[in-house]
Design a protein around this motif. Structure first.
Motif, PDB file in Angstrom:
ATOM      1  N   PRO A 180       0.018  -0.146  -8.641  1.00 41.69           N
ATOM      2  CA  PRO A 180       0.230   0.114  -7.208  1.00 41.69           C
ATOM      3  C   PRO A 180      -0.871  -0.462  -6.319  1.00 41.69           C
ATOM      4  O   PRO A 180      -0.662  -0.628  -5.118  1.00 41.69           O
ATOM      5  N   GLN A 194       2.305  -2.770  -3.689  1.00 43.88           N
ATOM      6  CA  GLN A 194       2.592  -1.467  -3.075  1.00 43.88           C
ATOM      7  C   GLN A 194       4.090  -1.382  -2.784  1.00 43.88           C
ATOM      8  O   GLN A 194       4.583  -2.026  -1.864  1.00 43.88           O
ATOM      9  N   GLU A 221       8.625   4.606  -3.828  1.00 46.72           N
ATOM     10  CA  GLU A 221       8.692   5.486  -4.997  1.00 46.72           C
ATOM     11  C   GLU A 221       9.833   5.085  -5.925  1.00 46.72           C
ATOM     12  O   GLU A 221       9.678   5.037  -7.140  1.00 46.72           O
ATOM     13  N   LEU A 242       9.025   1.736  -7.738  1.00 43.36           N
ATOM     14  CA  LEU A 242       8.054   1.930  -8.806  1.00 43.36           C
ATOM     15  C   LEU A 242       8.719   2.574 -10.018  1.00 43.36           C
ATOM     16  O   LEU A 242       8.446   2.203 -11.163  1.00 43.36           O
ATOM     17  N   GLN A 244       3.047   7.461  -9.980  1.00 47.47           N
ATOM     18  CA  GLN A 244       3.524   7.905  -8.667  1.00 47.47           C
ATOM     19  C   GLN A 244       2.377   8.486  -7.852  1.00 47.47           C
ATOM     20  O   GLN A 244       2.315   8.302  -6.625  1.00 47.47           O
ATOM     21  N   ARG A 255       0.457   5.544  -6.581  1.00 48.50           N
ATOM     22  CA  ARG A 255       1.208   4.900  -5.512  1.00 48.50           C
ATOM     23  C   ARG A 255       0.986   5.635  -4.192  1.00 48.50           C
ATOM     24  O   ARG A 255       0.774   5.014  -3.142  1.00 48.50           O
ATOM     25  N   GLU A 282      -0.676   4.306  -0.690  1.00 51.47           N
ATOM     26  CA  GLU A 282       0.076   4.440   0.560  1.00 51.47           C
ATOM     27  C   GLU A 282      -0.787   5.131   1.617  1.00 51.47           C
ATOM     28  O   GLU A 282      -0.788   4.743   2.794  1.00 51.47           O
TER      29      GLU A 282
END
Length: 222
Positions: free
Chosen positions: A169, A173, A176, A179, A207, A210, A214
């Motif tokens: 990530p 990027q 959800e 990914l 997750q 990620r 974010e």
């Protein structure tokens, strides 16, 4: 000027302060001057005596965070109770679940927009991790029968590029859902190639990473 008798102490002080600032402000917003201000009693020349740039500092910070991972990997490699496949599985799990991964993601630069760090990550993945760790484990797996492949070198490189770059990530990027699909695809590829190295517990960590990236992106835009 008197020579510093304990340079390692100075280096660790710089890295301690830099680590805290990188975590609080992020890499982009932390300057050499900010590190200097926090240290208080060091000159800019003293910092540059040990580190040529802010990039050198963050690299040293990350290396220090990964010390436990390297020690754990060595222990796994030398574990006589594990076969080649199990060693690869455990090594990847240990790296992904390392609590310092969160700190690294919060403090490190955006890899996609920093060619120095992205190229370093690719080099590390292919020429260090794949070559020095994963490939020997694959060859051990071939010998003990837990892995079947004629291409251990290529498989090691492919696995590390996909896991450390394509699925990372900090490089790509993605949403959800995307990914999740990438994870399932890599899991599928590993199973079909006879190296089932991913499980659902790893997806939860990905997750989390990620969401950290974010959040970092949102801070940079605000």
């Amino acid at each position: 000027m008197a020579r510093n008798k304990y340079p390692e102490v100075t280096v660790n002080r710089i890295l301690d302060v830099a680590t805290r600032l990188f975590l609080e402000k992020g890499y982009e917003e932390t300057t050499i001057q900010a590190i200097l201000d926090e240290l208080g009693d060091l000159s800019k020349g003293a910092i540059y005596h040990h580190f040529k740039s802010k990039e050198d500092i963050i690299e040293a910070v990350i290396d220090r965070m990964f010390e436990d991972v390297h020690k754990s990997a060595i222990a796994i490699v030398n574990d006589p109770t594990l076969n080649g496949l199990q060693k690869i599985q455990k090594t990847i799990q240990s790296s992904l679940q390392n609590p310092n991964q969160e700190k690294i993601l919060k403090s490190a630069p955006d890899l996609m927009h920093n060619t120095r760090f992205l190229s370093a990550e690719i080099y590390e993945s292919v020429n260090v991790v794949a070559k020095q760790m994963i490939e020997p484990m694959l060859r051990e797996g071939i010998e003990d029968g837990s892995i079947q492949t004629k291409y251990p070198k290529q498989m090691a490189e492919m696995l590390m590029i996909l896991a450390n770059i394509w699925l990372n990530p900090a490089v790509f990027q993605v949403s959800e859902n995307e990914l999740y699909d990438k994870f399932l695809f890599l899991k599928y590829v590993g199973e079909r190639l006879g190296i089932p190295v991913l499980d659902d517990r790893m997806l939860d960590r990905l997750q989390l990473y990620r969401s950290i990236m974010e959040e970092n992106e949102s801070k940079n835009l605000s």
